[in-house]
Scaffold this active site. Structure first.
Site, PDB file in Angstrom:
ATOM      1  N   GLU A 280      32.177  35.323  29.622  1.00  0.00           N
ATOM      2  CA  GLU A 280      33.150  34.276  31.286  1.00  0.00           C
ATOM      3  C   GLU A 280      34.392  33.863  31.003  1.00  0.00           C
ATOM      4  O   GLU A 280      36.079  34.298  31.645  1.00  0.00           O
ATOM      5  CB  GLU A 280      32.629  33.540  31.828  1.00  0.00           C
ATOM      6  CG  GLU A 280      31.362  33.873  32.313  1.00  0.00           C
ATOM      7  CD  GLU A 280      31.606  35.374  33.518  1.00  0.00           C
ATOM      8  OE1 GLU A 280      32.485  34.775  33.970  1.00  0.00           O
ATOM      9  OE2 GLU A 280      31.051  35.875  33.432  1.00  0.00           O
ATOM     10  N   TRP A 283      36.260  37.148  29.778  1.00  0.00           N
ATOM     11  CA  TRP A 283      37.321  37.103  31.332  1.00  0.00           C
ATOM     12  C   TRP A 283      38.439  36.657  31.855  1.00  0.00           C
ATOM     13  O   TRP A 283      39.657  37.388  32.618  1.00  0.00           O
ATOM     14  CB  TRP A 283      35.743  37.161  32.702  1.00  0.00           C
ATOM     15  CG  TRP A 283      35.699  38.371  33.326  1.00  0.00           C
ATOM     16  CD1 TRP A 283      34.403  38.292  33.132  1.00  0.00           C
ATOM     17  CD2 TRP A 283      35.145  39.164  33.983  1.00  0.00           C
ATOM     18  NE1 TRP A 283      33.967  39.508  33.404  1.00  0.00           N
ATOM     19  CE2 TRP A 283      35.052  40.473  33.790  1.00  0.00           C
ATOM     20  CE3 TRP A 283      36.509  39.958  34.277  1.00  0.00           C
ATOM     21  CZ2 TRP A 283      34.464  41.127  34.847  1.00  0.00           C
ATOM     22  CZ3 TRP A 283      36.840  41.194  35.488  1.00  0.00           C
ATOM     23  CH2 TRP A 283      35.853  41.595  35.257  1.00  0.00           C
ATOM     24  N   TRP A 311      45.596  47.755  56.504  1.00  0.00           N
ATOM     25  CA  TRP A 311      45.783  46.447  56.752  1.00  0.00           C
ATOM     26  C   TRP A 311      46.439  45.284  58.566  1.00  0.00           C
ATOM     27  O   TRP A 311      46.850  46.643  58.650  1.00  0.00           O
ATOM     28  CB  TRP A 311      46.171  45.334  56.305  1.00  0.00           C
ATOM     29  CG  TRP A 311      46.057  45.483  54.226  1.00  0.00           C
ATOM     30  CD1 TRP A 311      46.995  46.440  53.827  1.00  0.00           C
ATOM     31  CD2 TRP A 311      44.964  45.417  53.349  1.00  0.00           C
ATOM     32  NE1 TRP A 311      46.135  46.467  51.935  1.00  0.00           N
ATOM     33  CE2 TRP A 311      45.460  45.433  52.070  1.00  0.00           C
ATOM     34  CE3 TRP A 311      43.497  44.370  54.022  1.00  0.00           C
ATOM     35  CZ2 TRP A 311      44.207  45.192  50.999  1.00  0.00           C
ATOM     36  CZ3 TRP A 311      42.662  44.251  52.572  1.00  0.00           C
ATOM     37  CH2 TRP A 311      43.009  44.744  51.488  1.00  0.00           C
ATOM     38  N   ASN A 347      31.936  30.176  42.111  1.00  0.00           N
ATOM     39  CA  ASN A 347      32.760  31.804  42.047  1.00  0.00           C
ATOM     40  C   ASN A 347      31.710  32.488  42.689  1.00  0.00           C
ATOM     41  O   ASN A 347      32.891  33.819  42.835  1.00  0.00           O
ATOM     42  CB  ASN A 347      32.585  32.296  40.227  1.00  0.00           C
ATOM     43  CG  ASN A 347      33.054  33.422  40.491  1.00  0.00           C
ATOM     44  OD1 ASN A 347      34.675  33.760  40.334  1.00  0.00           O
ATOM     45  ND2 ASN A 347      31.718  34.355  40.074  1.00  0.00           N
ATOM     46  N   TRP A 365      44.708  40.850  50.879  1.00  0.00           N
ATOM     47  CA  TRP A 365      44.172  40.397  49.805  1.00  0.00           C
ATOM     48  C   TRP A 365      45.290  38.887  49.955  1.00  0.00           C
ATOM     49  O   TRP A 365      44.433  38.039  49.665  1.00  0.00           O
ATOM     50  CB  TRP A 365      44.290  40.630  49.150  1.00  0.00           C
ATOM     51  CG  TRP A 365      44.569  41.425  47.907  1.00  0.00           C
ATOM     52  CD1 TRP A 365      45.403  42.267  48.243  1.00  0.00           C
ATOM     53  CD2 TRP A 365      45.733  41.117  46.533  1.00  0.00           C
ATOM     54  NE1 TRP A 365      46.596  43.229  47.408  1.00  0.00           N
ATOM     55  CE2 TRP A 365      46.605  41.680  46.595  1.00  0.00           C
ATOM     56  CE3 TRP A 365      46.128  39.958  46.409  1.00  0.00           C
ATOM     57  CZ2 TRP A 365      48.033  41.646  44.882  1.00  0.00           C
ATOM     58  CZ3 TRP A 365      47.039  39.794  45.496  1.00  0.00           C
ATOM     59  CH2 TRP A 365      48.074  40.728  45.279  1.00  0.00           C
ATOM     60  N   TRP A 388      41.723  37.790  43.290  1.00  0.00           N
ATOM     61  CA  TRP A 388      41.451  38.695  44.907  1.00  0.00           C
ATOM     62  C   TRP A 388      41.228  40.299  44.778  1.00  0.00           C
ATOM     63  O   TRP A 388      41.328  40.984  45.774  1.00  0.00           O
ATOM     64  CB  TRP A 388      42.602  37.971  45.306  1.00  0.00           C
ATOM     65  CG  TRP A 388      42.738  36.571  46.169  1.00  0.00           C
ATOM     66  CD1 TRP A 388      42.323  35.609  45.627  1.00  0.00           C
ATOM     67  CD2 TRP A 388      41.403  36.511  47.108  1.00  0.00           C
ATOM     68  NE1 TRP A 388      41.583  34.760  46.429  1.00  0.00           N
ATOM     69  CE2 TRP A 388      41.170  34.906  47.619  1.00  0.00           C
ATOM     70  CE3 TRP A 388      41.217  37.826  48.717  1.00  0.00           C
ATOM     71  CZ2 TRP A 388      40.907  34.831  49.012  1.00  0.00           C
ATOM     72  CZ3 TRP A 388      40.565  37.148  49.218  1.00  0.00           C
ATOM     73  CH2 TRP A 388      40.700  35.463  49.255  1.00  0.00           C
TER      74      TRP A 388
END
Length: 476
Positions: A280, A283, A311, A347, A365, A388
């Site tokens: 993590e 990441w 969108w 998360n 987004w 996102w």
């Protein structure tokens, strides 16, 4: 008697602070400085929740500095001008800082460094925020990575945690007139909406380690399996401390690698949990890697195909319902209310609420990224952007657009008894687990509840999202 300035930014700690350590090793006097210049981070100046955290972090840092003989000089204005003034006032001949990697700060820091070096000032910068800096890992062709797994494989193979630098025992700070008080920075809200944040967090360097040790003692052994369960404290909750630099990835990697070596004590599942947590942290580095190499992604799609995605037009009323946790979808509303009350969201739930916004509501987004930016205490531009775009399908290593999180099945899988929903949506506190993630499907129950019906039909909106995706592909 040589003097140096240490420019604090998002490295608000004394322990394992390379810039501070180097300055103290090389100079007799050191002036710690923080400059409030949010406009230099445009178009992403710190949001309200971040500024709340920053106030308390600066207060804590100043107190820690005073305990060893120093103090924190608070300033406001253009960073280069402020630094030039302080260098002249103190006769300092050197400036130290720890590096930042957001596009706006990279541009600013390059200008500051070049200007001051041209004037004979020695400028030194260090890595205090990442396991590995963005330019240090590349594909065999020399390109930046766009997929996490090979990136992590390469980073992990070369990861050799170093022992953290100790905190300074003593320092001498030159007296400089003209500094601001913390209150003059105006970081706290005028309206007291921060009660929940105060109850949830201790924004200090010691608070970071209290949270880390809580995680190690109570949650690390089950981290690999329980980090997806929002009703329990199964994650580290260290993201805001990492963002503001009150704890460093190097410190955590050293601590967790040390734990991993204690296999006889931890047993194998716990050592696997350590590896899962290090991943993590990887990441987090990957998000910085992406934004550094593709700085446009904070505003635009990494995958240009999504420039053609249809969108829906921004719907202020619908966005407000999502922001306020009034969508009628329990797991989504619980997450949005947790965010508003604590400045943080689990998360797994972040992915669910982001999928709901970008796919079921089909809102861009960026609407979600901006709301998170203003309300998260861990609002970190690389992580926020990556998260996102990953959910929307437009980013690197992204979930395919047609992977649409079903909030009902996500709730039933990761909050099976409904404890998380009951905590944050008290209107549903008395609903049995069978219905808590889909109360509208029990007509009698739905009529009795003071809770809105779903603002969208999940199945219909899913089909419309998939049709929009096919429309985009046909247009390319």
């Amino acid at each position: 008697m040589s003097t140096a300035i240490v420019w604090f930014r998002r490295d608000l700690r004394l322990t394992d602070n390379p810039a501070l350590d180097a300055a103290l090793q090389a100079h007799t006097r050191v002036l710690p400085v923080y400059i409030d210049a949010p406009e230099e981070e445009a178009p992403w100046p710190p949001g309200a929740a971040s500024r709340w955290w920053l106030h308390h972090a600066l207060q804590s840092l100043d107190a820690d500095l005073r305990r060893i003989g120093g103090s924190l000089q608070l300033c406001r204005g253009a960073s280069l001008q402020v630094l030039e003034h302080l260098l002249a006032m103190t006769n300092a001949d050197a400036l130290y800082w720890n590096r930042l990697y957001d596009p706006a700060t990279v541009t600013r820091d390059k200008q500051v460094k070049q200007t001051l070096q041209d004037r004979g000032i020695s400028v030194h910068s260090y890595n205090a925020a990442l396991l590995c800096e963005p330019w240090m890992i590349a594909t065999q062709q020399g390109d930046p990575y766009r997929v996490f797994t090979p990136y992590w494989r390469k980073l992990r193979a070369g990861l050799e945690p170093r022992p953290p630098l100790p905190p300074p025992a003593r320092m001498v700070t030159p007296a400089v007139a003209g500094g601001l008080s913390l209150g003059e920075l105006g970081l706290l809200p005028d309206v007291a909406w921060d009660v929940g944040l105060r109850d949830a967090w201790a924004p200090t360097e010691s608070g970071a380690w209290q949270e880390a040790e809580r995680f190690i003692e109570d949650a690390l052994a089950g981290y690999a399996d329980q980090r997806n369960l929002p009703a329990i404290a199964g994650t580290s909750r260290l993201s805001p401390y990492l963002h503001f630099g009150q704890i460093s990835p190097a410190q955590l990697a050293w601590r967790f690698e040390d734990l991993a070596r204690e296999i006889s004590v931890l047993r194998k599942p716990a050592s696997e949990a350590v590896e899962s947590y290090l991943r993590e942290l990887g990441w987090r580095d990957f998000s910085h890697h992406l934004l550094f190499h593709f700085p446009h992604i904070a505003q635009r799609n990494l995958n240009p195909q999504f420039d053609h995605f249809p969108w829906k037009r921004a719907n202020a009323a619908a966005l407000r319902r999502w922001q306020q946790g009034q969508t009628g979808i329990p797991i989504v509303d619980a997450g949005m209310r947790e965010l508003w009350n604590t400045g943080w969201m689990h998360n797994r739930v972040r992915m669910v609420v982001a999928s709901f916004l970008t796919k079921n509501m089909r809102q861009h987004w960026l609407h979600g990224a901006r709301w998170f930016w203003d309300t998260l205490v861990d609002a970190d531009l690389p992580n926020n952007t990556q998260g996102w775009q990953w959910t929307a399908g437009s980013g690197a290593d992204a979930a395919p657009y047609f992977r649409i999180f079903n909030p009902v099945s996500q709730g039933e899988r990761f909050d099976a008894e409904g404890h998380y929903v009951r905590r944050w949506v008290p209107q549903l506190a008395g609903v049995e687990a069978k219905w808590i993630h889909k109360p509208w499907r029990n007509a009698l129950l739905a009529r009795q509840l003071d809770y809105p019906a779903p603002m969208v039909d999940l199945q219909v909106s899913r089909e419309e999202a998939l049709a929009a995706y096919q429309q985009m592909r046909a247009a390319i």
